[in-house]
Design a protein around this motif. Structure first.
Motif, short mmCIF file in Angstrom:
data_model
loop_
_atom_site.label_atom_id
_atom_site.label_comp_id
_atom_site.label_asym_id
_atom_site.label_seq_id
_atom_site.Cartn_x
_atom_site.Cartn_y
_atom_site.Cartn_z
N ALA A 1 12.14 -11.97 52.20
CA ALA A 1 10.91 -12.54 51.65
C ALA A 1 10.03 -13.11 52.76
O ALA A 1 8.80 -12.98 52.72
CB ALA A 1 11.25 -13.63 50.64
N ILE A 2 10.64 -13.74 53.76
CA ILE A 2 9.86 -14.27 54.89
C ILE A 2 9.19 -13.13 55.65
O ILE A 2 8.01 -13.21 55.99
CB ILE A 2 10.76 -15.10 55.82
CG1 ILE A 2 11.24 -16.38 55.11
CG2 ILE A 2 10.04 -15.45 57.13
CD1 ILE A 2 12.39 -17.08 55.82
N LEU B 1 10.63 -25.98 56.67
CA LEU B 1 9.95 -27.15 57.22
C LEU B 1 9.71 -26.93 58.70
O LEU B 1 10.56 -26.35 59.38
CB LEU B 1 10.80 -28.42 57.05
CG LEU B 1 11.13 -28.90 55.65
CD1 LEU B 1 12.27 -29.92 55.69
CD2 LEU B 1 9.90 -29.54 55.00
N PRO B 2 8.59 -27.39 59.25
CA PRO B 2 8.42 -27.34 60.71
C PRO B 2 9.49 -28.21 61.37
O PRO B 2 9.69 -29.37 60.98
CB PRO B 2 7.03 -27.91 60.94
CG PRO B 2 6.34 -27.82 59.61
CD PRO B 2 7.41 -27.97 58.58
N ALA C 1 8.36 -21.81 52.29
CA ALA C 1 9.34 -22.58 51.53
C ALA C 1 10.18 -21.62 50.71
O ALA C 1 9.68 -21.01 49.76
CB ALA C 1 8.63 -23.59 50.63
N THR C 2 11.44 -21.46 51.06
CA THR C 2 12.28 -20.45 50.44
C THR C 2 13.10 -21.06 49.30
O THR C 2 13.80 -22.04 49.49
CB THR C 2 13.23 -19.82 51.47
OG1 THR C 2 14.03 -20.84 52.07
CG2 THR C 2 12.45 -19.12 52.56
N GLY C 3 13.00 -20.48 48.13
CA GLY C 3 13.82 -20.90 47.00
C GLY C 3 13.26 -22.07 46.24
O GLY C 3 13.22 -22.06 45.01
N SER C 4 12.81 -23.09 46.94
CA SER C 4 12.19 -24.25 46.33
C SER C 4 11.27 -24.89 47.35
O SER C 4 11.42 -24.68 48.56
CB SER C 4 13.23 -25.27 45.85
OG SER C 4 13.95 -25.81 46.95
N VAL C 5 10.30 -25.65 46.85
CA VAL C 5 9.41 -26.38 47.75
C VAL C 5 9.98 -27.77 47.94
O VAL C 5 10.27 -28.48 46.98
CB VAL C 5 7.99 -26.48 47.16
CG1 VAL C 5 7.08 -27.28 48.09
CG2 VAL C 5 7.41 -25.09 46.92
N GLY D 1 0.85 -26.32 58.45
CA GLY D 1 -0.14 -25.27 58.29
C GLY D 1 -0.31 -24.93 56.81
O GLY D 1 -0.31 -25.81 55.96
N ARG D 2 -0.42 -23.66 56.52
CA ARG D 2 -0.55 -23.22 55.14
C ARG D 2 0.84 -22.98 54.56
O ARG D 2 1.69 -22.36 55.20
CB ARG D 2 -1.40 -21.96 55.08
CG ARG D 2 -2.84 -22.23 55.47
CD ARG D 2 -3.58 -20.98 55.89
NE ARG D 2 -3.75 -20.05 54.77
CZ ARG D 2 -4.27 -18.84 54.92
NH1 ARG D 2 -4.64 -18.40 56.11
NH2 ARG D 2 -4.41 -18.05 53.87
N ILE D 3 1.05 -23.45 53.36
CA ILE D 3 2.37 -23.39 52.74
C ILE D 3 2.43 -22.18 51.82
O ILE D 3 1.51 -21.93 51.03
CB ILE D 3 2.65 -24.68 51.95
CG1 ILE D 3 2.57 -25.90 52.87
CG2 ILE D 3 4.01 -24.61 51.27
CD1 ILE D 3 2.51 -27.22 52.14
N ARG D 4 3.52 -21.44 51.93
CA ARG D 4 3.78 -20.32 51.02
C ARG D 4 5.11 -20.60 50.32
O ARG D 4 6.13 -20.81 50.98
CB ARG D 4 3.90 -19.00 51.78
CG ARG D 4 2.66 -18.58 52.55
CD ARG D 4 1.53 -18.26 51.62
NE ARG D 4 0.50 -17.47 52.27
CZ ARG D 4 -0.78 -17.55 51.97
NH1 ARG D 4 -1.19 -18.39 51.02
NH2 ARG D 4 -1.67 -16.79 52.58
N TYR D 5 5.08 -20.60 49.00
CA TYR D 5 6.31 -20.75 48.23
C TYR D 5 6.88 -19.37 47.95
O TYR D 5 6.24 -18.56 47.27
CB TYR D 5 6.03 -21.50 46.93
CG TYR D 5 7.18 -21.54 45.94
CD1 TYR D 5 8.50 -21.68 46.37
CD2 TYR D 5 6.94 -21.45 44.58
CE1 TYR D 5 9.55 -21.72 45.46
CE2 TYR D 5 7.97 -21.50 43.66
CZ TYR D 5 9.27 -21.62 44.10
OH TYR D 5 10.31 -21.65 43.19
#
Length: 509
Positions: free
Chosen positions: A39-40, A181-182, A194-198, A209-213
């Motif tokens: 997914a990443i 997380l950075p 954010a993998t699986g959950s935020v 930066g910009r967050i992708r769930y």
């Protein structure tokens, strides 16, 4: 609670969730790691399109820690070089290869086996030296994947790892991505996946930066984990737009999809109301009636004949005059919702008119732009949706948090920003929904006017559920903006080109 949203978890709650899902079973953990890495990789390549796409011979730098975040980053890099036969990977092991936990070590072995001639691991562990190898510091990387620390990190960060992260921050890398997380709050990411959950700490992390769930199905019924239900913080997911992508009933007509009234425009700001009306038409409203200064109505009707244009008496300065209120009163029974404010200006007479409008009755009203005045919001009898940016929110709710304001005002608040928050009440409790879609391509005049029209179109179709209307409008607007940026970049675009991506975004679901 809006369907198609997931809770934003504290780090402790995220640990508890993963314990329920995997129960320390390495088979399950490895499957989830593979899913996260894939997914990443997919998300990174998609986001790279905003700056021209990942180069065919791209160079990837992976910062790997000991555990799952490092494993996720290693798997993502493997997925990328499998697609790009000339791409290379260099891995910097923050704590040395021997410190890798079993699944991270497995991810490293699989990366090596995939393309041994294109993968290089650092020989030096930072335990021996705080300096980066000369080849590392001089390398021309295209992508950095940060997988040093995950959400189980406990500060402080040791000096050598901090030095590594700071040195990587100084490298001219086009795209930097963090897993979950950075690392240590030091790594500066362009995107955080954010993998699986935020996890809650990233929402306000300026380094994220910009967050992708990346939804891995942790909250699906199949996973067997029950969503904890109403929570103060939640994240919007594309699933909430699925009803908009479905076939419409065969026996429907224009009245099936709401009648939206839009009031706005002035001699000083004629384009804003045009953009709001066009956005409402392009996002599914069945009927749109627009009330605009009478000197603008004919030109606007020629541009968008699908709308019903009503010329309104003007003030000497070209704004909507109070004397035109009868035009709205005699038609109000036909409306399902109203949008008031785009381009309306700040003339005292016009703002007095807006104050009268919000006292008229039970039709939901969206207030935008200069219509967002504290006395108007306080006086409203109509159900309200307000769409302020940070400065406008400070004007209508001085010294109040979003949570406190929605509790006391009972309004649905769309607080626009890099992360747009939709605040509403669920009984006596406040719920704050987060949209991570959009980005810098929206940092231009008119994007808020399009959003007002899109939310208005949804509000006209679900007038009894303003929070759902706001959330759908915000997410659809943001996801279409993402598609626009990937197609044309962030800079050389018109604001209204976002509308050309609304349909493709829905079909892509």
């Amino acid at each position: 609670m809006i369907a198609g949203t997931h809770p934003i978890l504290t780090c402790a709650a995220a640990r508890e969730l993963e314990a329920k899902l995997f129960g320390a079973d390495e088979v399950k953990e490895w499957a989830a790691m593979q899913q996260a890495g894939a997914a990443i990789a997919e998300a990174v390549l998609r986001d790279f399109a905003e700056i021209g796409g990942f180069p065919p011979d791209g160079r990837i730098l992976v910062l790997a820690g000991k555990g799952h975040n490092g494993g996720d980053a290693l798997i993502a890099s493997r997925q990328i070089i499998e697609r790009f036969p000339s791409a290379t990977v260099e891995v910097e092991f923050a704590f040395g290869q021997r410190a890798l936990r079993p699944l991270a070590a497995r991810a490293w072995r699989e990366l090596l086996q995939t393309a041994p001639e294109r993968v290089r691991g650092s020989a030096a562990a930072l335990g021996r030296s705080a300096e980066l190898p000369p080849s590392f510091a001089a390398a021309d990387y295209d992508l950095c994947l940060d997988g040093v620390f995950g959400f189980q990190f406990r500060p402080p960060c040791d000096p050598r790892t901090a030095a590594l992260l700071e040195q990587v921050n100084a490298l001219p890398i086009p795209l930097r991505a963090a897993v979950d997380l950075p690392s240590a709050g030091i790594f500066r990411a362009d995107f955080t996946y954010a993998t699986g959950s935020v996890k809650a700490p990233i929402v306000d992390d300026l380094n994220a930066g910009r967050i992708r769930y990346l939804d891995l199905g942790f909250f699906s019924p199949v996973a067997g984990v029950v969503d904890p239900g109403p929570a103060i913080l939640r994240v919007l997911t594309p699933a909430m737009l699925a009803p908009l992508a479905a076939l419409r009933p065969a026996r429907c007509d224009k009245r099936s999809y709401g009648h939206l009234f839009v009031l706005g425009g002035s001699r000083s700001y004629p384009g804003a109301v045009m953009m709001a009306v066009e956005a409402a038409l392009r996002s599914g409203a069945g009927l749109v009636t627009a009330f605009v200064p009478e000197t603008l109505a004919a030109a606007f009707a020629a541009r968008l004949p699908e709308a019903i244009w009503v010329g309104w008496p003007e003030t000497p300065d070209g704004s909507l005059a109070l004397e035109g209120l009868h035009l709205l009163r005699e038609r109000l029974s036909r409306a399902d919702a109203l949008v008031v404010g785009p381009g309306i200006g700040r003339e005292a007479e016009t703002l007095a008119l807006v104050g009268e409008i919000v006292r008229l009755g039970d039709k939901p009203v969206l207030l935008d732009a200069d219509a967002l005045q504290p006395d108007i919001v306080r006086a409203a009898k109509s159900p309200l949706v307000v769409t302020p940016h940070a400065g406008e929110f400070a004007r209508i709710a001085p010294n109040a948090s979003l949570e406190d304001f929605v509790r006391t005002s009972r309004a649905t608040v769309v607080l626009k920003g890099p992360v747009t928050r939709i605040g509403t009440t669920d009984g006596d409790a406040a719920v704050i929904y987060h949209s991570f879609a959009g980005g810098p391509v929206l940092a231009r005049g008119g994007s808020g006017d399009l959003l007002a029209g899109m939310i208005g179109a949804q509000l006209a179709q679900s007038p009894t559920d303003p929070a759902l209307a706001a959330a759908r409008g915000v997410l659809w607007h943001g996801l279409a903006a993402d598609r626009l940026a990937r197609a044309r970049g962030q800079v050389a675009v018109h604001t209204t080109q976002l509308l050309d991506h609304l349909g493709a975004m829905l079909r892509g679901l």
